[in-house]
Design a protein around this motif. Structure first.
Motif, PDB file in Angstrom:
ATOM      1  N   GLN A   1     -19.239  20.714  10.082  1.00  0.00           N
ATOM      2  CA  GLN A   1     -18.708  19.558   9.346  1.00  0.00           C
ATOM      3  C   GLN A   1     -19.074  19.639   7.862  1.00  0.00           C
ATOM      4  OE1 GLN A   1     -20.286  16.259  11.544  1.00  0.00           O
ATOM      5  NE2 GLN A   1     -18.965  16.629  13.317  1.00  0.00           N
ATOM      6  N   LYS A   2     -20.294  20.093   7.566  1.00  0.00           N
ATOM      7  CA  LYS A   2     -20.721  20.228   6.169  1.00  0.00           C
ATOM      8  C   LYS A   2     -19.878  21.286   5.445  1.00  0.00           C
ATOM      9  CE  LYS A   2     -25.292  18.451   5.521  1.00  0.00           C
ATOM     10  NZ  LYS A   2     -26.426  18.629   4.612  1.00  0.00           N
ATOM     11  N   VAL A   3     -19.621  22.408   6.123  1.00  0.00           N
ATOM     12  CA  VAL A   3     -18.770  23.444   5.531  1.00  0.00           C
ATOM     13  C   VAL A   3     -17.370  22.890   5.292  1.00  0.00           C
ATOM     14  CG1 VAL A   3     -17.690  25.711   5.918  1.00  0.00           C
ATOM     15  CG2 VAL A   3     -20.081  25.348   6.558  1.00  0.00           C
ATOM     16  N   ALA A   4     -16.876  22.091   6.255  1.00  0.00           N
ATOM     17  CA  ALA A   4     -15.539  21.493   6.120  1.00  0.00           C
ATOM     18  C   ALA A   4     -15.473  20.581   4.904  1.00  0.00           C
ATOM     19  CB  ALA A   4     -15.195  20.717   7.396  1.00  0.00           C
ATOM     20  N   LEU A   5     -16.490  19.738   4.709  1.00  0.00           N
ATOM     21  CA  LEU A   5     -16.498  18.804   3.584  1.00  0.00           C
ATOM     22  C   LEU A   5     -16.609  19.537   2.247  1.00  0.00           C
ATOM     23  CD1 LEU A   5     -18.794  16.016   5.082  1.00  0.00           C
ATOM     24  CD2 LEU A   5     -16.362  15.803   4.538  1.00  0.00           C
ATOM     25  N   ASN A   6     -17.423  20.587   2.216  1.00  0.00           N
ATOM     26  CA  ASN A   6     -17.662  21.310   0.965  1.00  0.00           C
ATOM     27  C   ASN A   6     -16.514  22.227   0.561  1.00  0.00           C
ATOM     28  OD1 ASN A   6     -20.214  20.142   1.186  1.00  0.00           O
ATOM     29  ND2 ASN A   6     -21.225  21.924   0.293  1.00  0.00           N
TER      30      ASN A   6
ATOM     31  N   ALA B   1     -19.696  26.349  16.357  1.00  0.00           N
ATOM     32  CA  ALA B   1     -20.970  25.628  16.413  1.00  0.00           C
ATOM     33  C   ALA B   1     -22.005  26.420  17.221  1.00  0.00           C
ATOM     34  CB  ALA B   1     -20.757  24.248  17.030  1.00  0.00           C
ATOM     35  N   VAL B   2     -21.561  27.037  18.312  1.00  0.00           N
ATOM     36  CA  VAL B   2     -22.472  27.864  19.110  1.00  0.00           C
ATOM     37  C   VAL B   2     -22.908  29.090  18.312  1.00  0.00           C
ATOM     38  CG1 VAL B   2     -22.707  29.277  21.189  1.00  0.00           C
ATOM     39  CG2 VAL B   2     -21.514  27.082  21.309  1.00  0.00           C
ATOM     40  N   LEU B   3     -21.964  29.687  17.577  1.00  0.00           N
ATOM     41  CA  LEU B   3     -22.310  30.843  16.741  1.00  0.00           C
ATOM     42  C   LEU B   3     -23.393  30.476  15.727  1.00  0.00           C
ATOM     43  CD1 LEU B   3     -21.964  33.687  15.568  1.00  0.00           C
ATOM     44  CD2 LEU B   3     -20.007  32.821  14.255  1.00  0.00           C
ATOM     45  N   ILE B   4     -23.259  29.315  15.104  1.00  0.00           N
ATOM     46  CA  ILE B   4     -24.278  28.860  14.140  1.00  0.00           C
ATOM     47  C   ILE B   4     -25.640  28.777  14.819  1.00  0.00           C
ATOM     48  CG2 ILE B   4     -25.043  26.903  12.734  1.00  0.00           C
ATOM     49  CD1 ILE B   4     -22.695  28.455  11.525  1.00  0.00           C
ATOM     50  N   ARG B   5     -25.654  28.227  16.029  1.00  0.00           N
ATOM     51  CA  ARG B   5     -26.915  28.097  16.764  1.00  0.00           C
ATOM     52  C   ARG B   5     -27.508  29.463  17.106  1.00  0.00           C
ATOM     53  NH1 ARG B   5     -25.206  24.904  20.533  1.00  0.00           N
ATOM     54  NH2 ARG B   5     -25.246  26.257  22.359  1.00  0.00           N
ATOM     55  N   ILE B   6     -26.647  30.400  17.524  1.00  0.00           N
ATOM     56  CA  ILE B   6     -27.124  31.746  17.865  1.00  0.00           C
ATOM     57  C   ILE B   6     -27.692  32.440  16.633  1.00  0.00           C
ATOM     58  CG2 ILE B   6     -26.412  34.050  18.617  1.00  0.00           C
ATOM     59  CD1 ILE B   6     -24.339  32.713  20.435  1.00  0.00           C
ATOM     60  N   LEU B   7     -26.939  32.392  15.528  1.00  0.00           N
ATOM     61  CA  LEU B   7     -27.387  33.064  14.295  1.00  0.00           C
ATOM     62  C   LEU B   7     -28.714  32.503  13.799  1.00  0.00           C
ATOM     63  CD1 LEU B   7     -24.022  33.366  12.302  1.00  0.00           C
ATOM     64  CD2 LEU B   7     -25.274  35.202  13.461  1.00  0.00           C
ATOM     65  N   SER B   8     -28.872  31.202  13.923  1.00  0.00           N
ATOM     66  CA  SER B   8     -30.092  30.568  13.423  1.00  0.00           C
ATOM     67  C   SER B   8     -31.334  31.032  14.186  1.00  0.00           C
ATOM     68  CB  SER B   8     -29.970  29.040  13.502  1.00  0.00           C
ATOM     69  OG  SER B   8     -29.941  28.605  14.849  1.00  0.00           O
ATOM     70  N   ARG B   9     -31.114  31.512  15.432  1.00  0.00           N
ATOM     71  CA  ARG B   9     -32.246  31.935  16.268  1.00  0.00           C
ATOM     72  C   ARG B   9     -32.487  33.435  16.248  1.00  0.00           C
ATOM     73  NH1 ARG B   9     -30.617  28.250  21.573  1.00  0.00           N
ATOM     74  NH2 ARG B   9     -31.059  26.210  20.642  1.00  0.00           N
ATOM     75  N   LEU B  10     -31.549  34.203  15.675  1.00  0.00           N
ATOM     76  CA  LEU B  10     -31.713  35.650  15.652  1.00  0.00           C
ATOM     77  C   LEU B  10     -32.585  36.073  14.466  1.00  0.00           C
ATOM     78  CD1 LEU B  10     -28.102  36.959  16.442  1.00  0.00           C
ATOM     79  CD2 LEU B  10     -30.108  37.088  17.915  1.00  0.00           C
TER      80      LEU B  10
ATOM     81  N   PHE C   1     -13.232  22.682   2.644  1.00  0.00           N
ATOM     82  CA  PHE C   1     -11.897  22.535   3.232  1.00  0.00           C
ATOM     83  C   PHE C   1     -11.431  21.075   3.333  1.00  0.00           C
ATOM     84  CE2 PHE C   1     -13.665  26.506   4.889  1.00  0.00           C
ATOM     85  CZ  PHE C   1     -12.682  27.410   4.504  1.00  0.00           C
ATOM     86  N   ASN C   2     -11.897  20.235   2.430  1.00  0.00           N
ATOM     87  CA  ASN C   2     -11.464  18.821   2.396  1.00  0.00           C
ATOM     88  C   ASN C   2     -11.622  18.127   3.744  1.00  0.00           C
ATOM     89  OD1 ASN C   2     -10.586  18.912  -0.355  1.00  0.00           O
ATOM     90  ND2 ASN C   2      -8.730  19.984   0.323  1.00  0.00           N
ATOM     91  N   GLY C   3     -12.682  18.482   4.451  1.00  0.00           N
ATOM     92  CA  GLY C   3     -12.978  17.820   5.715  1.00  0.00           C
ATOM     93  C   GLY C   3     -12.294  18.418   6.929  1.00  0.00           C
ATOM     94  N   ASP C   4     -11.538  19.494   6.769  1.00  0.00           N
ATOM     95  CA  ASP C   4     -10.821  20.112   7.893  1.00  0.00           C
ATOM     96  C   ASP C   4     -11.783  20.989   8.693  1.00  0.00           C
ATOM     97  OD1 ASP C   4      -9.237  21.693   9.593  1.00  0.00           O
ATOM     98  OD2 ASP C   4      -7.518  21.598   8.228  1.00  0.00           O
ATOM     99  N   THR C   5     -12.282  20.469   9.819  1.00  0.00           N
ATOM    100  CA  THR C   5     -13.282  21.200  10.614  1.00  0.00           C
ATOM    101  C   THR C   5     -12.686  22.438  11.288  1.00  0.00           C
ATOM    102  OG1 THR C   5     -12.859  19.709  12.486  1.00  0.00           O
ATOM    103  CG2 THR C   5     -14.739  19.189  11.063  1.00  0.00           C
ATOM    104  N   HIS C   6     -11.395  22.400  11.637  1.00  0.00           N
ATOM    105  CA  HIS C   6     -10.769  23.560  12.270  1.00  0.00           C
ATOM    106  C   HIS C   6     -10.757  24.748  11.302  1.00  0.00           C
ATOM    107  CE1 HIS C   6      -7.598  26.259  13.780  1.00  0.00           C
ATOM    108  NE2 HIS C   6      -7.886  25.779  14.972  1.00  0.00           N
ATOM    109  N   GLN C   7     -10.374  24.482  10.071  1.00  0.00           N
ATOM    110  CA  GLN C   7     -10.365  25.549   9.065  1.00  0.00           C
ATOM    111  C   GLN C   7     -11.771  26.064   8.794  1.00  0.00           C
ATOM    112  OE1 GLN C   7      -8.053  24.147   5.562  1.00  0.00           O
ATOM    113  NE2 GLN C   7      -7.008  26.111   5.772  1.00  0.00           N
ATOM    114  N   ALA C   8     -12.726  25.141   8.737  1.00  0.00           N
ATOM    115  CA  ALA C   8     -14.117  25.534   8.488  1.00  0.00           C
ATOM    116  C   ALA C   8     -14.642  26.411   9.620  1.00  0.00           C
ATOM    117  CB  ALA C   8     -14.984  24.285   8.336  1.00  0.00           C
ATOM    118  N   ALA C   9     -14.348  26.003  10.854  1.00  0.00           N
ATOM    119  CA  ALA C   9     -14.802  26.774  12.015  1.00  0.00           C
ATOM    120  C   ALA C   9     -14.170  28.161  12.034  1.00  0.00           C
ATOM    121  CB  ALA C   9     -14.456  26.021  13.299  1.00  0.00           C
TER     122      ALA C   9
END
Length: 235
Positions: free
Chosen positions: A199-204, A164-173, A206-214
């Motif tokens: 969570q959106k990546v997980a739903l799209n 989640a932090v990586l997403i935030r960093i990338l969005s600002r670079l 990985f069947n809702g698996d946030t660990h796998q998505a992360a």
């Protein structure tokens, strides 16, 4: 490191130069040049930078033996320790310098588990060492960036929080932005927090698996799927 080394000679090696942009590399090169620090940019996988490192190391080694001769002592191979965080390519760099596989190496932290001396020609001996991490990293931002780059074992952090932090960093670079995330995962990233995007990546995917998505998001970054980007530049 300054406290440990005192006035001993040192060379700063910034490995994996192929994993950042030319602009990032130039920014760090200028920063260290202004500080008067000897820096070698290298790529342990392909051997780039190794010749420059060899020349610098031998120059420093020669200086040590000049002092020995002045005291009436015979010259000897100069010993140099290779010290750094886990999984930054220390063993791969040594193998490249020696042009043979003397030290076990793999793209994960914790492969090197013991100290090992290896001879480099007649003039230099190198000490391969396990990666070191401070007992406590007071700068949590730095700790998270180390986790993002896979320099800290996965058991030490929450994969979802770090992604989640990586997403935030990338969005600002400027070199990345939301567009690289949207292009990679075909998901609208506008206005979402890092956790919501995971969570959106997980739903799209990985069947809702946030660990796998992360884990996928972190792996994609480490493999350059968003482009080769440095997480920070000198201020």
């Amino acid at each position: 490191m300054d406290l440990w080394l005192g006035n001993r000679k040192r060379i700063l090696v910034l490995n994996r130069e192929d994993m950042i942009s030319t602009a990032d590399r130039n920014a760090w090169a200028n920063y260290f040049s202004k500080q008067g620090v000897k820096v070698v940019f290298s790529n342990g996988q392909l051997g780039m930078g190794t010749m420059k490192l060899v020349c610098l190391a031998k120059t420093l080694a020669a200086g040590v033996n000049v002092k020995r001769r002045a005291r009436g002592l015979l010259p000897r191979p100069v010993r140099a320790g290779i010290v750094g965080y886990p999984n930054v390519g220390k063993s791969s760099l040594i193998n490249r310098l020696l042009k043979r596989r003397m030290c076990p190496a793999a793209p994960r932290p914790g492969v090197t588990r013991e100290l090992k001396w290896v001879r480099f020609g007649k003039d230099l001996e190198l000490l391969d060492s396990p990666g070191i991490i401070p007992m406590r990293i007071s700068d949590q931002s730095a700790a998270i960036k180390l986790a993002i780059c896979d320099d800290i074992g996965e058991r030490s952090y929450d994969v979802t929080d770090v992604a989640a932090v990586l997403i935030r960093i990338l969005s600002r670079l400027p070199a990345a932005g939301l567009s690289v995330l949207q292009k990679r995962y075909k998901i609208d990233a506008d206005g979402h927090s890092g956790h919501v995007f995971v969570q959106k990546v997980a739903l799209n995917l990985f069947n809702g698996d946030t660990h796998q998505a992360a884990f996928r998001i972190l792996t994609d970054f480490r493999k350059g799927k968003f482009g080769w980007i440095a997480l920070e530049r000198p201020r």
